[in-house]
Enzyme design. Sequence first.
Site, PDB file in Angstrom:
ATOM      1  N   ASP A   1       0.833  -1.199   0.000  1.00 21.55           N
ATOM      2  CA  ASP A   1       0.000   0.000   0.000  1.00 21.55           C
ATOM      3  C   ASP A   1       0.869   1.252   0.000  1.00 21.55           C
ATOM      4  O   ASP A   1       1.809   1.366   0.785  1.00 21.55           O
ATOM      5  CB  ASP A   1      -0.910   0.019   1.244  1.00 21.55           C
ATOM      6  CG  ASP A   1      -1.935  -1.108   1.193  1.00 21.55           C
ATOM      7  OD1 ASP A   1      -2.014  -1.781   0.145  1.00 21.55           O
ATOM      8  OD2 ASP A   1      -2.638  -1.315   2.206  1.00 21.55           O
TER       9      ASP A   1
ATOM     10  N   TYR B   1       0.420  21.482 -13.282  1.00 19.69           N
ATOM     11  CA  TYR B   1       1.103  20.193 -13.459  1.00 19.69           C
ATOM     12  C   TYR B   1       2.556  20.431 -13.860  1.00 19.69           C
ATOM     13  O   TYR B   1       3.485  19.852 -13.282  1.00 19.69           O
ATOM     14  CB  TYR B   1       0.372  19.410 -14.561  1.00 19.69           C
ATOM     15  CG  TYR B   1       0.978  18.080 -14.912  1.00 19.69           C
ATOM     16  CD1 TYR B   1       0.790  16.966 -14.107  1.00 19.69           C
ATOM     17  CD2 TYR B   1       1.717  17.924 -16.085  1.00 19.69           C
ATOM     18  CE1 TYR B   1       1.328  15.739 -14.444  1.00 19.69           C
ATOM     19  CE2 TYR B   1       2.265  16.703 -16.433  1.00 19.69           C
ATOM     20  CZ  TYR B   1       2.067  15.606 -15.609  1.00 19.69           C
ATOM     21  OH  TYR B   1       2.602  14.404 -15.955  1.00 19.69           O
TER      22      TYR B   1
ATOM     23  N   LYS C   1       6.103  19.206 -12.062  1.00 21.35           N
ATOM     24  CA  LYS C   1       7.050  18.340 -12.775  1.00 21.35           C
ATOM     25  C   LYS C   1       8.404  19.031 -12.905  1.00 21.35           C
ATOM     26  O   LYS C   1       9.447  18.382 -12.813  1.00 21.35           O
ATOM     27  CB  LYS C   1       6.491  17.979 -14.158  1.00 21.35           C
ATOM     28  CG  LYS C   1       5.421  16.887 -14.103  1.00 21.35           C
ATOM     29  CD  LYS C   1       6.007  15.563 -13.609  1.00 21.35           C
ATOM     30  CE  LYS C   1       4.985  14.433 -13.627  1.00 21.35           C
ATOM     31  NZ  LYS C   1       5.498  13.214 -12.952  1.00 21.35           N
TER      32      LYS C   1
END
Lengths: 250, 464
Positions: free
Chosen positions: A63, A156, A160
């Site tokens: 997990d 985004y 990045k």
Amino acid sequence: MIDSLGQPQTVLVLGGTSDIALATVEAWASSRPQVVLAARPGDRREAAVLRLSGLGLEVEAVDFEATDTGSHPALIEQVASGRDIDVALVAFGVLEDEELAWRDHATAVRSAEVNYVGAVSVGVCLGDLIRRQGHGSIVALSSVAGEKVRRSNFAYGSAKAGMDGFFLGLGEALEPYGGHVLVVRPGFVHTTMTEGRDPAPLAVRAEEVATAIVDGVARRRRLVWVPRPMRPLMSVLRHVPHPVFRRLPI
Amino acid sequence: MTDAAARSRPVTAGRSRGERRRLTGFGLTSPSVGFTRAVSPRDVGGVLREAGSRGVIARGLGRSYGDAAQNAGGLVLLPGPSRITLSPESATARVSAGTSLHDLMRVVVPRGFFPLVTPGTRYVTVGGAIASDVHGKNHHHAGSFGNHVRQLTVVTADGQERTVTPEVDAGLFWATVGGMGLTGIVTEAVIALQRIETGSILSDTDRCDDLDELMAAMVAGDESAPYSVAWLDPMAKSRHLGRGVLSRGRHAPLSALPERLLESRWRVPEPPRVVAPSASLVPPRVISRTTVRAFNEAYFRSAPRRSRGEVTSLSSFFHPLDAVDGWNRLYGREGLVQYQLAVPDAAADVVRRVVERLSDHRAPSFLTVLKRFGPGNPGPLSFPMAGWTLAVDLPTSFARGGLLDELDEHVLSAGGRQYLTKDSRMRPDQLEGMYPRLAEFRRIRAAVDPSGIIQSDLSRRLGL
């Protein structure tokens, strides 16, 4: 241990349902690596495990929640106990609706937390592991969006850009400890993450990114663009004067 | 701390662990970083008792092609100084494990002695020669290095120094011979030597136009030739497939020396005169299909069709590549992969099959060596077995093409094996098939090192 031809014996995928990461593991399948898929529990992870175990690989699922940075050190420690991690793929990320990602506070914060903070968090844990191992490669899935942040997806893109810079630096820092970091900058990739979006020019499939990763790990490269012409293209874009650049339909 | 400081500062983790260093094998592939330390023989026990979880391995001169003498994150013991005590009456020498064969030869050759086995380079240590159980051009007559070790001193993981011989604690002795350094740290050995009258070799050369002719000549002539090895051109095709140059020799008696050599009777091996540039300065593709094809063509043509009794020096006969220091760097940053196989006599067709596949793939190997092996010795991981051995040097980028995986299958199905000293890429699940006595080796190793203190990147990669 990774061998002289760049075939790893153990691969840890953080973001274990990533299409690019799974395609990469498939490309390594002939050397039968042990694979650990770290991802949220659920159908997608189940499917990923089945896809790889169907190739005869030994696959384990753990997990993992990118934003739960407090759990990362113990998770990586546990995965690496009793064995070396030859290659770790940092392959998780979210791509939200771009307009929402700068107008909606929660969405913007989430994008930054997953794409940047989460990546830095696992990067530090992996760096610590590699220093102790004396070897190991990290593959960081960045994006051309991070090389030149544009109006169209700057939430985004900026995250990045941050993770790209962090992993390039981490590669330099780990070099004297035997570590290697490969930063991968794909353009538009046809994956689950980009499903339903209009493909950009030079769009590629996950398998093409996988091929570039396998080659980059074997040759201990620092940075690769996929497809390769992305590099000169982005280089030109970087030098376009701003008044022109902002009018480009990209 | 800055990068530069991290690189230059000797690392101390708790107690002094040695200097952090990036190591590779001779193939320059799969680098890893460990802590190197020079330790005197009497301190080895203490170092082993204090070793951390990443363990310890001994390194000689780094001539293993793969990852046998590196230990990522752990300790790597560097070779100690040469110590050589020659006993002329028994024709033996007591040597420290760090003694190189180069140093040994420089001491014993002028006194009329020569090691019974020398590999293709004299820049290996005695400790490394034992760990790899190296062989030379005379394997079909003399066996491998371990056959001539009379006694060795090995410090096992518990820190205890043990003196073992082929009679006393033979299990540990033979597991250490060819055991890739994994049974303990060898500190000293007594090795047998042969008497020689001169430092020259009388060599015979035959150029053979195809593989059948070459192999037939080796089968027919090896019995009478103490030293025999063939170079072959793996890029040659069709009717020239496997063409090669067979070179055989014997130590020259004094009576055979021409007058001009009488004054330099011993011709002691000299250090290299030429140094290859650093790998990062070598332009790409220095070693490519084009250059290797040209080299192989020229080498084949320059060899005499047939010559007999040519007087040559020990170093040019045994160690021609030692003349260039660091020739492996010519392969550039990606380095090279060596592939050496052994197959039983009955599987001579596998040699042909492998040469065919190399030719089909136009494998750019300029150092392709074919040789006949005599019977193996009792070492459970010792490489030689009666039959044939073939070694190929390939640029790493070519080796990625998958051809070697295919060759593995041929070798395995013929009951053959690969040489661990050369290996850098075999699959662990093939190990047992290639070394049927692996379980015996593991048992002996587990008895002297139950917690696996002695380890290397090779042992981790192959699960030795």
